[in-house]
Design a protein around this motif. Structure first.
Motif, mmCIF file in Angstrom:
data_model
loop_
_atom_site.group_PDB
_atom_site.id
_atom_site.type_symbol
_atom_site.label_atom_id
_atom_site.label_comp_id
_atom_site.label_asym_id
_atom_site.label_seq_id
_atom_site.Cartn_x
_atom_site.Cartn_y
_atom_site.Cartn_z
ATOM 1 N N GLU A 32 0.834 -1.198 0.000
ATOM 2 C CA GLU A 32 0.000 0.000 0.000
ATOM 3 C C GLU A 32 0.871 1.251 0.000
ATOM 4 N N TRP A 47 -0.806 -5.209 2.301
ATOM 5 C CA TRP A 47 -2.033 -6.009 2.290
ATOM 6 C C TRP A 47 -1.673 -7.448 1.945
ATOM 7 N N GLN A 161 -7.316 -6.242 -11.083
ATOM 8 C CA GLN A 161 -7.861 -4.891 -11.224
ATOM 9 C C GLN A 161 -7.988 -4.511 -12.696
ATOM 10 N N GLU A 198 -14.473 -2.937 -3.467
ATOM 11 C CA GLU A 198 -13.119 -2.676 -2.983
ATOM 12 C C GLU A 198 -12.102 -2.720 -4.131
ATOM 13 N N ARG A 199 -12.260 -3.687 -5.046
ATOM 14 C CA ARG A 199 -11.324 -3.805 -6.169
ATOM 15 C C ARG A 199 -11.390 -2.588 -7.076
ATOM 16 N N ARG A 202 -9.746 0.452 -5.326
ATOM 17 C CA ARG A 202 -8.283 0.429 -5.367
ATOM 18 C C ARG A 202 -7.764 0.678 -6.781
ATOM 19 N N ARG A 205 -8.061 4.322 -7.474
ATOM 20 C CA ARG A 205 -7.033 5.044 -6.722
ATOM 21 C C ARG A 205 -5.673 4.935 -7.430
ATOM 22 N N SER A 206 -5.337 3.728 -7.910
ATOM 23 C CA SER A 206 -4.064 3.541 -8.608
ATOM 24 C C SER A 206 -4.003 4.371 -9.878
#
Length: 222
Positions: A32, A47, A161, A198-199, A202, A205-206
């Motif tokens: 993370e 994680w 992802q 959640e996937r 993330r 965010r990436s």
């Protein structure tokens, strides 16, 4: 200057947590955030996920490459740890401290560790390569490019992802109005609605961190 991005791979034997990865079947690790100081201390937030995480605390406790392991969160069976990486991190310290590099993404499993790293320039990467060769540290360089060349690459996304974003796009999830909802996507991917949420979070965010933030500031914060 835009900086240089390199995607490299380290084998489990060349990096941390080899014993833990061997002890816990199907263990997947995702960094993370990682910081390093001039004393050679590397302190990531990590994680971890596996079909069964029972025994991971004992494995981490006995792993000589880490210390000061602290469980920060346990979310739907996925755990976030803070720890110190204390052995087999010479290459990473060289990249982060001596060459002022930044870890954009890092994931590890039984097949090895995949890093996406941002260097100030190609000379920094070249010096890192020379350092690793001189010290018997082996890694595979999969790709190298300048951010000024269009920010090619995966933008820090894991395979899951990237696959999820592609399926969501193809099914019309991002259309207005949406042509597919979260439940339909979750059913197609055979994961729970919460896991899909959640996937996607993330992944988004990436994408923001490795496109918008890098393009504006050159070095993302966390």
């Amino acid at each position: 200057m835009g900086g240089t991005v390199a995607e490299i791979e380290l084998s489990p034997a060349e990096f941390v947590l080899e014993e833990t990865i061997e002890a816990v079947d199907g263990l997947e690790c995702e960094v993370e955030r990682v910081v390093a100081n001039a004393d050679g201390e590397v302190m990531p937030f990590l994680w971890v996920d596996a079909p069964d995480l029972e025994g991971i605390d004992e494995a981490l406790e006995g792993d000589e490459t880490v210390d000061n392991v602290e469980l920060l969160a346990d979310v739907d069976g996925e755990r976030l740890y803070r720890m110190g990486w204390v052995r087999r991190v010479d290459a990473l310290v060289q990249m982060l401290v001596e060459e002022e590099g930044t870890v954009l993404s890092a994931v590890g499993d039984a097949d090895g560790w995949q890093f996406r790293l941002l260097f100030p320039d190609r000379d920094s990467l070249s010096r890192t390569n020379d350092y690793c060769r001189s010290n018997g540290i082996r890694f595979q360089l999969h790709s190298i490019y300048s951010l000024e060349e269009g920010r090619q690459g995966r933008f820090g996304l894991t395979d899951d992802q990237q696959d999820t974003l592609e399926i969501a796009f193809e099914r019309g999830y991002y259309e207005i109005p949406r042509e597919a909802d979260m439940m339909a996507l979750a059913d197609e991917l055979d994961i729970s609605h919460q896991a899909l949420s959640e996937r996607l979070r993330r992944a988004h965010r990436s994408l923001v961190q490795n496109t918008v933030v890098i393009g504006r500031e050159g070095r993302p914060d966390g």
